[in-house]
Design an enzyme around this catalytic site. Sequence first.
Site, mmCIF file in Angstrom:
data_model
loop_
_atom_site.group_PDB
_atom_site.id
_atom_site.type_symbol
_atom_site.label_atom_id
_atom_site.label_comp_id
_atom_site.label_asym_id
_atom_site.label_seq_id
_atom_site.Cartn_x
_atom_site.Cartn_y
_atom_site.Cartn_z
ATOM 1 N N ASP A 181 29.779 25.218 12.314
ATOM 2 C CA ASP A 181 29.323 24.690 11.030
ATOM 3 C C ASP A 181 28.995 25.851 10.081
ATOM 4 O O ASP A 181 29.040 27.022 10.476
ATOM 5 C CB ASP A 181 28.099 23.795 11.275
ATOM 6 C CG ASP A 181 28.065 22.614 10.306
ATOM 7 O OD1 ASP A 181 28.682 22.707 9.234
ATOM 8 O OD2 ASP A 181 27.401 21.603 10.622
ATOM 9 N N ASP A 203 30.698 14.807 4.905
ATOM 10 C CA ASP A 203 30.536 14.102 6.179
ATOM 11 C C ASP A 203 30.841 12.623 5.997
ATOM 12 O O ASP A 203 30.419 12.010 5.008
ATOM 13 C CB ASP A 203 29.087 14.207 6.664
ATOM 14 C CG ASP A 203 28.775 15.579 7.256
ATOM 15 O OD1 ASP A 203 29.675 16.438 7.326
ATOM 16 O OD2 ASP A 203 27.606 15.770 7.646
#
Length: 422
Positions: A155, A216
Amino acid sequence: MRLICLLALSITVSLALDNGLARTPPMGWMSWTAFYCEMNCQKHPHACINEQLYMDMADRMAADGYLAVGYKGVHVDDCWMDRQRDAAGRLVSDPQRFPSGMKSLAKYMHDRGLTFGIYEDYGTKTCAGFPGSYGFLQMDAQSFADWDVDYLKLDGCNINLDLMPVGYPEMARALNATGRPIVYSCSWPAYLINQPQKVDYNVIGEYCNLWRNFDDINSSWKSIMSIISYYDHMQDKHIPTHGPGKWHDPDMLVIGNAGITPDMARAQMTIWCIWSAPLIMSNDLRNIAPVFRDILQNKAVIAVDQDPLGKMGRLVANTTDVGVYLKPMTPVDSATGETSFAIGILNRNPVNRNSVEFVLGRLGLSSPGGYRIDDLWTGQLVGVFRPTDSFQTVVNPTGANMFKATPVALANLKGLRFATFK
Ligand SMILES: *[C@@H]1O[C@H](CO)[C@@H](O)[C@H](O)[C@H]1NC(C)=O
Ligand SMILES: *[C@@H]1O[C@H](CO)[C@@H](O)[C@H](O)[C@H]1NC(C)=O
Ligand SMILES: *[C@@H]1O[C@H](CO)[C@@H](O)[C@H](O)[C@H]1NC(C)=O
């Protein structure tokens, strides 16, 4: 002069990510969108991030048919770590929630024929505030290799964005140096969404096997639509930079979750497979309705996603409500170069059914010999069509229909004849 140029070229080519992995889009299960960072295992014993959750999902994948159709990765997301590194600086798993440790969890997966994915972050901390890899890239890569990890999602929270083109390649080299084949998923471009001029997918594809590049997902039609719309508008940039070993990742499948109807589930699955996107479910496989299981396990649909050409399909026609997508795929006629196609027809309208009609040749289905067309969701043969024939279908609201068109020369015709579909 010419020699120097060629040398420079060969050096560039040898730098490309060459780990031989993810030749077809990765398939599996990941915790984030179904379980997020729930750490209260007293209150939520069956829905918190602990080793039992991943073992439960592994059991379901192996026993309920998911592994058999290709879903093989079990992926840990954020919140698996202890708050501190150990005295030697190494990452450790949370001692209460992952008491057996990550190597043991990897073994649990491998014993069932599954693979094991882990999560880290390039920054000083992960998005949820656990130790990040900044300053520890080599050490962390070695830990993952020591634990027999097969896949890393890295990430990009808590780091200066200008360091993205430094850190992501550095982790690629660190993973390579361990000698263990580890699929590498980068969130690099997702954090540069407001600086598209800094996103060069040719460069990213040299270092990463797949990458997130947009928001997301969550379990809503609005979220699915926003991703599809973004990908629609970016397709000229995405399509040429997508293929075996380097995939754009529109994020997880939310099929089986509250808020997603069977029509929406078929719509997400259709478009993700038309794109040859990674198929990583985030849902609760312990209590998923059979209708969703069947959608996730449709072999003909999955074969579109996993097609060896690995081409991302294209939006070829668009109206207020409807998008028609075309994906070239196998079988290919070696004599003429004509490909087969998957056809996806999406109805974005939330309430109305839409009848869609088009002449095949106008959208690029131009093989003079015509096509055998099969409906991949119903499993039924539709018929045999010439490029001049009109094709018609009715699509449910928030749904999608999906077909495969195979050139007649390559298709099993079982004595079929041309007949214009009425
Ligand atoms: C490391 O990179 C080299 C050269 O690109 C490649 O041949 C090799 O397979 C890679 N090894 C791993 C473990 O990724
Ligand atoms: C889900 O995603 C949509 C689209 O990005 C967003 O508008 C919405 O706020 C999100 N919902 C939740 C609960 O995060
Ligand atoms: C497709 O049409 C819809 C409705 O007009 C529009 O909102 C969307 O931007 C179009 N998509 C593309 C890629 O042009």
